[in-house]
Motif scaffolding. Structure first.
Motif, PDB file in Angstrom:
ATOM      1  N   ARG A 133       0.705  -1.198   0.051  1.00  0.00           N
ATOM      2  CA  ARG A 133       0.089   0.076  -0.094  1.00  0.00           C
ATOM      3  C   ARG A 133       0.874   1.227   0.121  1.00  0.00           C
ATOM      4  NH1 ARG A 133      -5.577   0.230   2.997  1.00  0.00           N
ATOM      5  NH2 ARG A 133      -6.925  -1.224   1.891  1.00  0.00           N
ATOM      6  N   ARG A 134       1.927   1.127   0.834  1.00  0.00           N
ATOM      7  CA  ARG A 134       2.767   2.324   0.938  1.00  0.00           C
ATOM      8  C   ARG A 134       3.273   2.670  -0.481  1.00  0.00           C
ATOM      9  NH1 ARG A 134       6.967   1.339   4.059  1.00  0.00           N
ATOM     10  NH2 ARG A 134       5.518   0.925   5.562  1.00  0.00           N
ATOM     11  N   GLU A 136       2.583   1.860  -3.417  1.00  0.00           N
ATOM     12  CA  GLU A 136       1.279   2.576  -4.270  1.00  0.00           C
ATOM     13  C   GLU A 136       1.257   3.815  -4.137  1.00  0.00           C
ATOM     14  OE1 GLU A 136      -1.272  -1.669  -5.172  1.00  0.00           O
ATOM     15  OE2 GLU A 136      -1.795  -0.213  -3.891  1.00  0.00           O
ATOM     16  N   ARG A 137       1.290   4.393  -2.901  1.00  0.00           N
ATOM     17  CA  ARG A 137       1.117   5.585  -2.397  1.00  0.00           C
ATOM     18  C   ARG A 137       2.205   6.603  -2.858  1.00  0.00           C
ATOM     19  NH1 ARG A 137      -1.899   8.776   1.176  1.00  0.00           N
ATOM     20  NH2 ARG A 137      -3.515   6.896   1.561  1.00  0.00           N
ATOM     21  N   THR A 264       3.733   7.710   5.898  1.00  0.00           N
ATOM     22  CA  THR A 264       2.537   8.018   5.202  1.00  0.00           C
ATOM     23  C   THR A 264       2.621   9.578   4.565  1.00  0.00           C
ATOM     24  OG1 THR A 264       1.612   9.205   7.144  1.00  0.00           O
ATOM     25  CG2 THR A 264       1.148   6.802   6.755  1.00  0.00           C
ATOM     26  N   ASP A 310      -7.228  -5.628  -1.622  1.00  0.00           N
ATOM     27  CA  ASP A 310      -6.677  -4.652  -0.973  1.00  0.00           C
ATOM     28  C   ASP A 310      -6.162  -3.734  -1.719  1.00  0.00           C
ATOM     29  OD1 ASP A 310      -5.097  -4.037   1.830  1.00  0.00           O
ATOM     30  OD2 ASP A 310      -3.297  -4.076   0.442  1.00  0.00           O
ATOM     31  N   ARG A 311      -5.710  -3.737  -2.980  1.00  0.00           N
ATOM     32  CA  ARG A 311      -5.241  -2.713  -4.192  1.00  0.00           C
ATOM     33  C   ARG A 311      -6.354  -1.934  -4.343  1.00  0.00           C
ATOM     34  NH1 ARG A 311      -1.665  -0.970  -7.768  1.00  0.00           N
ATOM     35  NH2 ARG A 311      -2.289  -0.798  -9.712  1.00  0.00           N
ATOM     36  N   ASN A 314      -7.131   0.528  -1.598  1.00  0.00           N
ATOM     37  CA  ASN A 314      -6.043   1.667  -1.535  1.00  0.00           C
ATOM     38  C   ASN A 314      -6.381   2.589  -2.403  1.00  0.00           C
ATOM     39  OD1 ASN A 314      -3.891   2.837  -0.553  1.00  0.00           O
ATOM     40  ND2 ASN A 314      -2.539   1.780  -1.773  1.00  0.00           N
ATOM     41  N   LYS A 317      -9.192   4.723  -1.323  1.00  0.00           N
ATOM     42  CA  LYS A 317      -8.784   5.899  -0.171  1.00  0.00           C
ATOM     43  C   LYS A 317      -7.926   6.707  -0.731  1.00  0.00           C
ATOM     44  CE  LYS A 317      -5.946   5.840   3.918  1.00  0.00           C
ATOM     45  NZ  LYS A 317      -5.072   4.984   5.017  1.00  0.00           N
TER      46      LYS A 317
END
Length: 356
Positions: A133-134, A136-137, A264, A310-311, A314, A317
């Motif tokens: 997730r991180r 991808e951010r 984050t 999960d992707r 994300n 979000k």
């Protein structure tokens, strides 16, 4: 007029496009010299003219002009500086950056992380730091800024199941985003990253604390330029050994910007740039039954069937954050009032069910 020392400035990342802008600016301000910003502090900056390091301050007119545009001096900026009669250096002008990594804070305000960067090395440890997730951010941040991303997986010796970790990463990364595995302590890391370390290229290290950014920076430099520290045993989180951004010259002619670790961040992304980071969502959405499908509970949604849950969560979000950042102050207050009203209604319903 001050001549442009091209070869000297090329050692700190000068490109032909920047050179043309600097020459034009020098014609208007003949008493200045071309410089690049290597560090930014509260009251001062550090500059490099290709031959020497210059401590300086921002000219008040420059600071006011940038503030009026909700902008500020950033590491990687190109500009002009001059020396006054007392021997003090002043940064007088800054070029509009050709690229800039921009993040949003909690209030939705934009902040430039670094500018005039060609490649972003997204460093993630293969230990407890490993977070799809991180990454991808970070990709959303970088691709929204027009900078090339390269995912760098560090600490391979601490990975219990390398094939599984790589398979998970490849399933979540866009096909055009390269990734490499390296030991940041090993001199061979420079060979692995050689395709992106050409002369006059500028790279930035991004990642969480403890991911190995400073260790990699020291290895690429050939000597220690940043302090390093161990991660905590409980959760693998690192301590903030790098406290500010700084630009360094690499032996092969490229420039490297190290940054403090963050776990984050909020990318300054648009609908189009977010779609580029999640191109599988964009591609499969064309096959959804409904043109305005939100990929949540609608029937016939091809995205929910073809994208990892999960992707997709994300993606939703980041999409919510992006839309919230575009709200006006009044719209934010209205949204907050609606959330509070829903919360009160939910608590009232719960009390009614309990017979209170």
């Amino acid at each position: 007029m001050q001549k442009l020392q091209f070869e000297a400035l090329r050692r700190i990342g000068l490109t032909l496009a920047v050179a043309q802008e600097l020459i034009h600016l020098l014609e208007q301000h003949p008493g200045c010299i071309p410089v690049r910003v290597t560090e930014v502090h509260r009251e001062t900056v550090r500059l490099d003219d290709g031959t020497q390091d210059l401590p300086a301050r921002r000219m008040p007119s420059l600071a006011r002009g940038l503030a009026d545009q909700d902008d500020a001096v950033a590491v990687g900026d190109w500009g002009l500086a001059r020396c006054d009669a007392h021997g003090d250096w002043w940064l007088t002008h800054c070029l509009q950056p050709f690229s800039a990594l921009v993040r949003r804070d909690g209030d939705g305000l934009r902040h430039i992380v670094v500018s005039n960067v060609d490649t972003a090395l997204l460093v993630m440890g293969l230990d407890l730091d490993f977070s799809l997730r991180r990454i991808e951010r970070f990709l959303a941040l970088v691709q929204a800024s027009g900078v090339r991303p390269v995912v760098v997986l560090s600490k391979p010796d601490l990975c219990a199941d390398m094939p599984r970790a790589l398979a998970q990463l490849q399933a979540r990364l866009p096909a055009d985003v390269p990734h490499v595995v390296l030991d940041g302590r090993n001199a061979a890391a420079a060979e692995v990253l050689a395709p992106w370390l050409a002369p006059a290229q500028t790279l930035v290290l991004l990642g969480s604390s403890g991911a190995g950014k400073s260790t990699l920076a020291n290895t690429l430099m050939g000597h220690a330029v940043q302090e390093t520290g161990a991660t905590r045993e409980g959760d693998g989180r690192g301590r903030h050994t790098t406290t500010s951004r700084s630009l360094h010259r690499l032996p092969g002619g490229a420039c490297l910007i190290d940054t403090p670790g963050v776990r984050t961040l909020r990318p300054d992304a648009s609908e189009a740039s977010l779609a580029a980071s999640f191109n599988d969502v964009a591609r499969l959405s064309l096959q959804c039954r409904f043109r305005d499908c939100q990929h949540r509970g609608e029937p016939g949604c091809a995205v929910r069937e073809g994208v990892d849950g999960d992707r997709l969560n994300n993606f939703h979000k980041l999409q919510r954050e992006m839309r919230r950042d575009t709200l006006t102050a009044l719209e934010r207050r209205q949204q907050l009032s609606e959330w509070k009203a829903r919360g009160r209604a939910g608590r009232a319903n719960l009390r009614a069910k309990r017979g209170e």
